[in-house]
Design a protein around this motif. Sequence first.
Motif, mmCIF file in Angstrom:
data_model
loop_
_atom_site.group_PDB
_atom_site.id
_atom_site.type_symbol
_atom_site.label_atom_id
_atom_site.label_comp_id
_atom_site.label_asym_id
_atom_site.label_seq_id
_atom_site.Cartn_x
_atom_site.Cartn_y
_atom_site.Cartn_z
ATOM 1 N N HIS A 1 2.894 39.234 5.252
ATOM 2 C CA HIS A 1 1.922 39.088 6.261
ATOM 3 C C HIS A 1 2.208 40.154 7.462
ATOM 4 N N SER A 2 3.712 40.461 7.598
ATOM 5 C CA SER A 2 3.780 41.380 8.847
ATOM 6 C C SER A 2 3.984 42.982 8.347
ATOM 7 N N VAL A 3 3.689 43.190 6.876
ATOM 8 C CA VAL A 3 3.955 44.632 6.533
ATOM 9 C C VAL A 3 3.233 45.641 7.040
ATOM 10 N N HIS A 4 2.129 45.340 7.828
ATOM 11 C CA HIS A 4 1.366 46.318 8.726
ATOM 12 C C HIS A 4 2.327 46.859 9.787
ATOM 13 N N LEU A 5 3.297 46.374 10.367
ATOM 14 C CA LEU A 5 4.056 46.672 11.399
ATOM 15 C C LEU A 5 4.938 48.062 10.767
ATOM 16 N N ALA A 6 5.128 48.093 9.486
ATOM 17 C CA ALA A 6 5.977 49.223 8.822
ATOM 18 C C ALA A 6 5.279 50.578 9.227
ATOM 19 N N THR A 7 4.040 50.721 9.501
ATOM 20 C CA THR A 7 3.538 51.917 9.814
ATOM 21 C C THR A 7 3.732 52.304 11.295
ATOM 22 N N HIS A 8 4.311 51.308 12.089
ATOM 23 C CA HIS A 8 4.691 51.856 13.432
ATOM 24 C C HIS A 8 5.629 53.015 13.528
ATOM 25 N N THR A 9 5.427 53.800 14.223
ATOM 26 C CA THR A 9 6.505 55.059 14.346
ATOM 27 C C THR A 9 8.007 54.439 14.926
ATOM 28 N N TYR A 10 7.907 53.498 15.804
ATOM 29 C CA TYR A 10 9.220 53.083 16.478
ATOM 30 C C TYR A 10 9.164 51.584 15.965
ATOM 31 N N PRO A 11 10.378 50.932 15.926
ATOM 32 C CA PRO A 11 11.562 51.728 15.852
ATOM 33 C C PRO A 11 11.853 52.198 14.447
ATOM 34 N N ARG A 12 12.650 53.396 14.410
ATOM 35 C CA ARG A 12 12.741 53.946 13.225
ATOM 36 C C ARG A 12 13.760 53.065 12.167
ATOM 37 N N LYS A 13 14.379 52.302 12.572
ATOM 38 C CA LYS A 13 15.185 51.577 11.662
ATOM 39 C C LYS A 13 14.478 50.166 11.313
ATOM 40 N N LYS A 14 14.364 50.263 10.079
ATOM 41 C CA LYS A 14 13.482 49.278 9.580
ATOM 42 C C LYS A 14 14.017 48.513 8.411
ATOM 43 N N PHE A 15 13.662 47.437 8.286
ATOM 44 C CA PHE A 15 14.178 46.596 6.987
ATOM 45 C C PHE A 15 13.012 45.459 6.356
ATOM 46 N N ALA A 16 13.033 45.188 5.374
ATOM 47 C CA ALA A 16 12.168 44.051 4.629
ATOM 48 C C ALA A 16 13.129 42.960 4.316
ATOM 49 N N PHE A 17 12.861 41.911 4.561
ATOM 50 C CA PHE A 17 13.639 40.513 4.068
ATOM 51 C C PHE A 17 12.576 39.706 3.129
ATOM 52 N N MET A 18 13.357 39.834 1.927
ATOM 53 C CA MET A 18 12.153 39.050 1.005
ATOM 54 C C MET A 18 12.742 37.896 0.562
ATOM 55 N N GLN A 19 12.207 36.800 0.685
ATOM 56 C CA GLN A 19 12.635 35.433 0.132
ATOM 57 C C GLN A 19 11.898 34.963 -1.006
ATOM 58 N N MET A 20 11.035 35.693 -1.288
ATOM 59 C CA MET A 20 10.162 35.070 -2.641
ATOM 60 C C MET A 20 9.013 36.043 -2.884
#
Length: 325
Positions: A72-91
């Motif tokens: 649902h929130s993967v669109h936020l991955a395209t933001h330049t900031y913050p530079r440190k990003k993670f994905a938390f996968m539950q399923m």
Amino acid sequence: MKIFIPTPDYSLHGGIRIILEWANRLADLHEVHLFSLKGGECSWFAISQKVLIVHNTDTLSQCDCLIITSPHSVHLATHTYPRKKFAFMQMCEHLFRPKDTAWQLLCKKFYTVPFPLLSISQWNIDVVKKQYGRQGITHYIGNGVNLQHFPISHKPKDGTTVLVEGWESGNPSKDPEHIAPKVAAMLKDKGYKIIAYGGLPLKTMAFVPDEYYHRPSLEKMNELYERATILIKASKYDARSCAPVEAMTKGTVTARAIYEGDDDLIDYQNCYKVPYTVAALFQAAFGLLRNHHKRNQLSKNCIHHVETFGWDYWMPIINYHLCND
């Protein structure tokens, strides 16, 4: 560190519970900004006063770290900031809507983000690597159970009460063939009392449960886990389902039918874990009910599991990855 955590919403759901647990526990170490994509307020889970509830993404660029918690929130991955990003996968959430092309694309983007992914299931990790070609860093982590919400209890069992969680199938990865209700009906014919709860109103085989609770309170869930001699849980796929581990806090052993997943459940150590069939689940459940010695042994292992692999075990590992990757 300032951490931005989006949640799909504040609905009463196991996956949402884990996101909110992360927010609360990380807020003891960092400045956490929690954002619900659907807005609203949380009425069922106590969010820490340390967590900053935000209503838009304005503070995202001011944060040091973003944790994307679902497709649902993967669109936020395209933001330049913050530079440190993670994905938390539950399923493996593509299984929820197999015919929804747009959803399938979002899931693929989520699985293959070019930054570290933390997953609660080894099966999930295998899927994103083998089926989706994920190349990025992937870490295996687990969930704890909140022992304040689900305190440990050693009360004796009556030997006759069977609890079923997830009676109605919410999506195709759960129990679409209704094998848990079918097994419950077989056990009822043998004289066992059937109680059940779930997030959906009772429709399937409504004549079977002696008691059914729709979206029970935390207090009621604790009562049900404590009353139950065993828990029955059936789904085709589940990364790490909450109910069996919550039931462990009461020494309640699960008869589990599943194809893949549920890393907390280890066959013949803290549960009986069998393939997703009526025959296998009935044999597991009936075997647990009749074999008091083995059930008591597994019950002790259940309590040991939740005491050992709680949030105090997993959160330092999660925090280490967030700070050092």
